[in-house]
Design a protein around this motif. Structure first.
Motif, PDB file in Angstrom:
ATOM      1  N   GLY A 149       0.799  -1.211   0.000  1.00 33.42           N
ATOM      2  CA  GLY A 149       0.000   0.000   0.000  1.00 33.42           C
ATOM      3  C   GLY A 149       0.835   1.265   0.000  1.00 33.42           C
ATOM      4  N   ARG A 150       2.027   1.179   0.581  1.00 34.52           N
ATOM      5  CA  ARG A 150       2.927   2.349   0.612  1.00 34.52           C
ATOM      6  C   ARG A 150       3.629   2.544  -0.726  1.00 34.52           C
ATOM      7  N   LEU A 151       3.625   1.513  -1.557  1.00 31.93           N
ATOM      8  CA  LEU A 151       4.298   1.603  -2.849  1.00 31.93           C
ATOM      9  C   LEU A 151       3.372   2.098  -3.953  1.00 31.93           C
ATOM     10  N   LEU A 152       2.080   2.158  -3.684  1.00 33.84           N
ATOM     11  CA  LEU A 152       1.126   2.638  -4.682  1.00 33.84           C
ATOM     12  C   LEU A 152       1.251   4.142  -4.871  1.00 33.84           C
ATOM     13  N   ARG A 153       0.671   4.627  -5.952  1.00 38.36           N
ATOM     14  CA  ARG A 153       0.546   6.069  -6.162  1.00 38.36           C
ATOM     15  C   ARG A 153      -0.899   6.360  -6.512  1.00 38.36           C
TER      16      ARG A 153
END
Length: 348
Positions: free
Chosen positions: A297-301
């Motif tokens: 989730g932290r790697l999404l944009r």
């Protein structure tokens, strides 16, 4: 003498047939090979703490056991101790996600370090009465029920009569006679909705997974979201599939919602992509928050906002189980297992 009166010859093994299995090695065989008594073998291989045995002797016994392929007999050990060392963990068929799966794996490892044998039991489709009888047949010293099977006080009594010193339930509510490990899922929903309200969002959709069994988590999360002042909450059924997410996203504009708590990060990521495919902007048109704080989730944009859930370590929970086994009591205890906090990122 007639042919029929002769002593029959033992049958010869036909060419190519399998040889009889070798005899099962015993503790007496280990004792002879190691040059020690059978009692010493038992003390070493059962990790007896009350008897002092030198390390060289322990090493000889272990090496002899390994050479012979000997392992202690669990049933005989249980008869001597008066109970088994089995902790029964009924296998969950619920897709509970990486956070809880990792937690349960850590618990299993911690219990093994305390010399318990963790046995998973497939319990799909069993009622509480059926499950209690099936579990009791294995004579576990403890049962940790994940909550997907609803147990009653009668079921707990059945297990205890069969020798279970502790029955432990995990879930939003306790069961009379069992220790309760309570996961307050309402707090997860309340934290998510409060975070959205703080950002000026009022019309909030809450994803309710359609998968069987997840209502144990989703129902209290929905109730928690509805408890937040200023939030107008609408339940949104959705399956964990691209088609279901796309169908929900396709009718989003007609729902009049400006935010969504998507049950957890996995459902949130699935729905967020579907919303973007429909031309909706995140967070301008729709604010999105999940739960579990998964790395992906932290790697999404945009980066996914989430509710971070703090669970106890497997070692801590294993020590609670061990205490309940060693000091069984009619008095049951309740342990609150989790804390939750919203983490705001770009998606809200």
């Amino acid at each position: 003498m007639s042919q029929s009166s002769k002593t029959p010859k033992p049958p010869t093994r036909a060419s190519g047939t399998a040889a009889p299995p070798p005899p099962v090695p015993t503790s007496a065989d280990v004792a002879r090979l190691a040059g020690v008594s059978r009692a010493t073998v038992s003390y070493v291989l059962n990790n007896a703490k009350a008897v002092r045995i030198s390390e060289p002797t322990r090493r000889k016994v272990r090496e002899a056991a390994e050479e012979l392929g000997y392992v202690p007999h669990a049933a005989a050990r249980s008869l001597r101790a008066g109970h088994t060392r089995i902790v029964l963990l009924p296998t969950s068929h619920v897709p509970i996600g990486p956070l809880y799966s990792g937690f349960l794996n850590e618990l299993e490892r911690a219990l093994r370090r305390l010399d318990y044998t963790v046995v998973q039991y497939g319990s799909l489709g069993l009622t509480g009465d059926e499950a209690a009888r099936a579990w009791a047949e294995l004579r576990p010293v403890a049962v940790i029920s994940l909550g997907e099977i609803t147990l009653s006080a009668r079921n707990v009594a059945t297990l205890k009569r069969a020798g279970a010193r502790a029955v432990i339930t995990m879930g939003p509510v306790g069961v009379p006679g069992a220790h309760a490990l309570v996961m307050n899922q309402e707090e997860v929903g309340a934290r998510a909705a409060a975070h959205l309200v703080e950002r000026g969002r009022r019309r909030i959709g809450v994803v309710v997974p359609e998968e069987e069994g997840l209502e144990l988590f989703s129902a209290p999360r929905l109730a928690g979201a509805r408890s937040v002042a200023g939030a107008e909450v609408e339940a949104l059924p959705m399956a964990y599939s691209e088609d279901s997410a796309a169908a929900l996203a396709a009718r989003w504009r007609g729902l009049g919602l400006d935010a969504v708590f998507a049950y957890n990060d996995e459902y949130a990521m699935l729905l967020m992509r579907a919303l973007q495919d429909e031309g909706l902007r995140v967070p301008e048109d729709v604010a999105v928050i999940g739960a579990d704080d998964l790395l992906l989730g932290r790697l999404l944009r945009p980066r996914l906002s989430t509710v971070q859930i703090e669970l106890p370590t497997g070692d801590h929970l294993a020590s609670l189980v061990d205490h309940a086994v060693r000091e069984p009591s009619e008095a049951t205890e309740r342990y609150d297992l989790m804390a939750a906090a919203a983490i705001g990122r770009e998606s809200t």
